[in-house]
Design a protein around this motif. Structure first.
Motif, PDB file in Angstrom:
ATOM      1  N   LYS A  29       0.941  -1.269   0.166  1.00 54.18           N
ATOM      2  CA  LYS A  29      -0.227   0.114   0.051  1.00 54.18           C
ATOM      3  C   LYS A  29       0.821   1.120  -0.110  1.00 54.18           C
ATOM      4  O   LYS A  29       0.673   2.333  -0.629  1.00 54.18           O
ATOM      5  CB  LYS A  29      -0.996  -0.053   1.198  1.00 54.18           C
ATOM      6  N   GLU A  35       2.061   1.769  -3.404  1.00 49.54           N
ATOM      7  CA  GLU A  35       0.909   2.470  -4.387  1.00 49.54           C
ATOM      8  C   GLU A  35       0.959   3.997  -4.112  1.00 49.54           C
ATOM      9  O   GLU A  35       0.929   4.648  -5.039  1.00 49.54           O
ATOM     10  CB  GLU A  35      -0.424   1.903  -3.925  1.00 49.54           C
ATOM     11  N   PHE A  36       1.247   4.416  -2.811  1.00 49.26           N
ATOM     12  CA  PHE A  36       0.985   5.826  -2.640  1.00 49.26           C
ATOM     13  C   PHE A  36       2.186   6.552  -3.195  1.00 49.26           C
ATOM     14  O   PHE A  36       2.537   7.661  -3.558  1.00 49.26           O
ATOM     15  CB  PHE A  36       1.082   6.004  -1.006  1.00 49.26           C
ATOM     16  N   LEU A  66       2.462   7.718  -6.568  1.00 49.64           N
ATOM     17  CA  LEU A  66       1.626   8.775  -7.016  1.00 49.64           C
ATOM     18  C   LEU A  66       2.423  10.003  -6.840  1.00 49.64           C
ATOM     19  O   LEU A  66       2.170  11.186  -7.029  1.00 49.64           O
ATOM     20  CB  LEU A  66       0.318   8.978  -6.181  1.00 49.64           C
ATOM     21  N   TYR A  82       0.372  13.400  -1.715  1.00 52.88           N
ATOM     22  CA  TYR A  82       0.457  11.924  -1.694  1.00 52.88           C
ATOM     23  C   TYR A  82       0.847  11.552  -0.228  1.00 52.88           C
ATOM     24  O   TYR A  82       0.331  10.430   0.281  1.00 52.88           O
ATOM     25  CB  TYR A  82       1.130  11.456  -2.736  1.00 52.88           C
ATOM     26  N   ASP A 107      -1.692  11.766   2.253  1.00 55.35           N
ATOM     27  CA  ASP A 107      -2.652  10.712   2.215  1.00 55.35           C
ATOM     28  C   ASP A 107      -2.198   9.601   2.649  1.00 55.35           C
ATOM     29  O   ASP A 107      -2.933   8.678   3.496  1.00 55.35           O
ATOM     30  CB  ASP A 107      -3.232  10.604   0.681  1.00 55.35           C
ATOM     31  N   LEU A 108      -1.132   9.341   2.385  1.00 59.45           N
ATOM     32  CA  LEU A 108      -0.260   7.920   2.901  1.00 59.45           C
ATOM     33  C   LEU A 108      -0.167   8.141   4.412  1.00 59.45           C
ATOM     34  O   LEU A 108      -0.608   7.029   5.347  1.00 59.45           O
ATOM     35  CB  LEU A 108       1.187   8.016   2.327  1.00 59.45           C
ATOM     36  N   PHE A 124      -3.698   7.217   5.898  1.00 52.53           N
ATOM     37  CA  PHE A 124      -4.286   5.914   5.809  1.00 52.53           C
ATOM     38  C   PHE A 124      -3.293   5.197   6.850  1.00 52.53           C
ATOM     39  O   PHE A 124      -4.090   4.002   7.468  1.00 52.53           O
ATOM     40  CB  PHE A 124      -3.560   5.328   4.543  1.00 52.53           C
TER      41      PHE A 124
END
Length: 820
Positions: free
Chosen positions: A614, A617-618, A621, A638, A641-642, A645
């Protein structure tokens, strides 16, 4: 003149020679066969050119001469011929007159002698008849006894009294036929008797073939009856054994042991046993054995018993091979196996009866040879067909049939130890089918599980769960309803299914005539296979499924912990079944602890892997503008957001139900390890982003922007997303990045180079090769962006400083490589 004369002479001479040659040729033609005229005629054409013409003239002259001679001869003989014809015409009339007179005389003579001839023949015929009648009467008196005996023989043959017929034949041959052997009918009769003997042999052999065909058809019924009787005996003995066991008051688990077919004088239920024995049908009740007895007796009388024995044994061997040949689809139903066993048992029951009812038709050595051949074939067939079976219930029924089959034939004296050895192979096949079946059961349980703690709203619901799974927790018991149990619903289901597997495995061990210790060992080994192979594989596959999230993985960890604690109860469960103490020497232990530990470690590793995936994936970005002049003044979107999360993820870990210290310690440890792993992976990914070889240029503004993102990471680490870390342990994950960025932000190269290698260095975690790689990216950027840098003194000084630092860093890197 002389010349003319000479030529005339020469012509005349040639003409004479030609005439002479033609004469010779004509003589050859007249005297030679027409088939040989070719060379002669060819010589005519081989002479002078006009020779052919002169020869034709000569030939015509010769023909005219012959015609004149023929005409002269005919004229000379013509008158004599005419006179001879005239004389013949006169004789003709006299000959016809003489013929008429002779015929008339013959007719008168025949008429006169006809009556005398008739009377003479009548006399002769009567005398011959009288003589024949006397002779016939005399001879008939000798022949009548022979004919009467032969008639008696025919009646005996028609009534199928073959033994009496053989005796009558013996009297005919030795007494009656020799008296009248001169007659043809006696010779024919004597020639017929051997044929009749052969007919008797053929008829009796035909009866034997019908008998063999009959027992082939009835083998199924005979075997079914024999196996049913053996099963009744075994059931009766088992009931008696249980009564004896109960009377001794021994609390042992009842396993059907191997029992003999005789009851050793037990008085219990004697009347019932006698009633069963009265209903017993034997092979004689189902098959008429008289043809084989009769045929054996006839061949013995004829002195050909050995031929009969060899034929019978050969045919029975052929039938044995046919009986032993299974149907191709036998493995599909239990009825196929039952019919197969019935036919084999029926075959050997008949052979056992023949062995004891006849003297030497078959011997014990012959039956043993047949049985050994059959046993090898049976074992090969069962080994092959059982391998096709995927239904454990069918394998279990097959095992029961094999046990009854073995007990039945053992009762007739056939050794069956190899069959019981085969049952151990079938047991392994049975366990394999059970494992496949339970793999589907476990898979269904895992698919239907919601991976949430079990909610219980009432006391009844709580007791229902506890009755299926050994769960005891004092703190949870004190809580008020409704409450939640830490494991999910799959845990009690898995535990119950393991017990069901043990019961299913135990069913195969019954009637195998093995001790309780051996059965205990079988159960533990099969249970170990279930835990270490089937359940472990299902757990590993479950953990690897993409739809299993972090929350589900944590719940799987909790579930495996409870299942691990329940292993000791499974051992107690097996002990209660077999009554074998776990302290017994060589007792196999359950390996469930390692299974669940491995699954738990795999789940933890999957948690770390999914978190890192995961994070990747970030990271993908990220869209840095590496040539920016100044930073944006805030962290990248980004990265925020990480971090959000990761906060929400670790909150899930923190809010897991920690109803006891073990669960709290476990979930806390997993959360701490996951958090540390995530921070390290994030720091490594950010470092790799800076040092990416495809990234050629980095501006100071980009460094500042990157520094803002790392500050956010450090703030996240210092906010204690997961409790339990001591001090700044979590922040140390970003220490390499921090010191590297500080070095470039402050531009403190003098301090770095002066303190390099010292334990107290401010930039101890900065590797020279890392600093060099990043500095060269910035040097290239300065050259490109500052077109007029050579006109500004500060920029020129900065470029010189960078080049100086690059040289010193390279020397440090080279020194490190030499020392290494």
């Amino acid at each position: 003149m002389n010349t003319v004369t000479l030529r005339a002479n020469m012509a005349e001479s040639e003409s004479l020679e030609t005439i002479t040659e033609h004469e010779r040729i004509l003589q050859e033609i007249e005297s030679t066969d027409t088939a040989c005229l070719g060379p002669t005629l060819r010589s005519v054409y081989d002479d002078q050119p006009n020779a052919h013409k002169r020869f034709m003239e000569k030939l015509d002259a010769r023909i005219r001469n012959h015609d004149r001679e023929i005409e002269k001869m005919c004229n000379f003989h013509h008158q004599g011929f005419v006179d001879a014809i005239t004389e013949l015409l006169k004789v003709r009339a006299d000959a016809e007159k003489l013929m008429g007179q002779v015929s008339d005389t013959n007719r008168r003579l025949q008429d006169a002698g006809r009556e005398v001839t008739a009377q003479t023949e009548e006399v002769i015929r009567c005398r011959v008849q009288q003589r024949n009648m006397a002779t016939t009467v005399e001879k008939l008196q000798l022949c009548i006894p022979v004919l009467e005996m032969y008639s008696k023989l025919k009646e005996q043959l028609e009534s199928k009294r073959y033994y009496s017929a053989l005796k009558t034949m013996e009297q005919l041959e030795n007494i009656y036929i020799p008296r009248v052997s001169q007659y043809r009918f006696c010779q024919i009769m004597a020639e017929t008797l051997p044929k009749l003997r052969e007919e008797i042999k053929e008829i009796s052999m035909s009866d034997l073939k019908d008998f063999l065909e009959s027992i082939r058809k009835h083998s199924d019924k005979i075997g079914e009856t024999a196996m049913r009787q053996a099963q009744q005996h075994r059931t009766f003995n088992s009931a008696v054994q249980k009564q004896v066991t109960l009377s001794c008051a021994k609390p042992l688990y009842g396993l059907n042991g191997r029992t003999p077919l005789h009851h050793n004088g037990l008085s219990t239920d004697t009347a019932e046993e006698e009633e069963i024995d009265e209903e017993v049908l034997t092979a004689q009740d189902l098959v008429d054995f008289s043809p084989v007895y009769r045929c054996l007796h006839i061949y013995t009388v004829l002195g050909d018993r050995e031929t009969f024995e060899n034929y019978y044994r050969k045919q029975r061997k052929k039938q044995a091979r046919l009986v032993l040949q299974p149907q191709s689809n036998m493995h599909e139903t239990v009825e196929g196996y039952r019919k197969y066993f019935n036919q084999i048992v029926g075959f050997f029951v008949v052979e056992d009866h023949i062995l004891h009812a006849t003297q030497g038709l078959v011997t014990r050595a012959f039956t043993d040879e047949l049985w050994n051949m059959a046993l090898s074939k049976i074992i090969a067939v069962l080994r092959t067909h059982s391998s096709y079976c995927n239904d454990p219930d069918l394998v279990l029924e097959l095992k029961n049939l094999i046990v009854i089959f073995a007990d039945t034939l053992q009762g007739y004296g056939f050794p069956v130890n190899r069959l019981f050895d085969l049952l151990f192979e079938v047991r392994d096949q049975y366990n394999e089918t059970l494992l496949k079946k339970w793999a589907l059961v476990f898979r269904d349980i895992f698919e239907q599980d919601n991976y949430s703690p079990i909610p219980v709203d009432t006391e009844e619901e709580y007791k229902a769960v506890v009755s299926r799974f050994p769960f005891h927790d004092a703190e949870i018991e004190k809580q008020q309803f409704p409450k939640k149990l830490p494991m999910s619903q799959s845990v009690p289901q898995i535990y119950s299914q393991v017990k069901e597997f043990i019961y299913a495995s135990l069913k195969f061990s019954e009637s195998l005539h093995r001790s309780s210790t051996e059965i205990d060992d079988m159960l533990r080994k099969s249970t170990n296979l279930l835990l270490t192979r089937t359940l472990s594989s299902c757990l590993q596959n479950l953990i690897k499924k993409p739809h299993i999230g972090l929350t589900e993985l944590v719940q799987i960890i909790i579930n495996t912990t409870h299942l691990e604690h329940a292993c000791k109860y499974l051992e107690d469960f097996i002990t209660n079944i077999t009554n074998v103490s776990p302290e017994t020497v060589h007792t196999t232990r359950l390996y469930g602890l390692s299974t669940f530990k491995d699954a738990r470690h795999a789940a933890e590793g999957e948690i770390y892997t999914k978190l890192n995936q995961k994070i990747d994936e970030f990271i993908q970005l990220a869209d840095y503008e590496w040539g920016m002049a100044e930073s944006d003044g805030r962290a990248s979107g980004y990265l925020m957001d990480l971090i959000n999360f990761l906060r929400s993820t670790f909150q899930v870990f923190t809010h897991l139900p920690n109803n006891n210290n073990d669960h709290a310690a476990m979930s806390g440890k997993v959360a701490q390890t996951a958090c540390m792993s995530a921070c390290k992976h994030l720091a490594t990914s950010l470092m790799q982003m800076l040092l990416d070889t495809e990234l050629k240029q980095i501006s100071m503004g980009a460094i500042q922007q990157f520094n803002l993102d790392v500050i956010q990471c450090e703030l996240f680490a210092s906010s204690e997303p997961v409790p339990g870390f001591q001090g700044d342990t979590l922040q140390l994950a970003f220490i390499d990045l921090r010191q590297l960025l500080d070095l470039f932000m402050v531009w403190d190269w003098s301090t770095y180079l002066a303190d390099y290698g010292q334990p107290t260095s401010k930039y101890l975690r900065v590797n020279p090769s890392t600093a060099l790689a990043l500095l060269e990216k910035m040097k290239d950027t300065s050259k490109k962006n500052n077109i007029f840098s050579q006109f500004r003194k500060n920029d020129r000084d900065r470029q010189k400083l960078i080049e100086t630092v690059v040289k010193q860093l390279r020397s440090l890197v080279n020194g490190m490589s030499q020392h290494s």
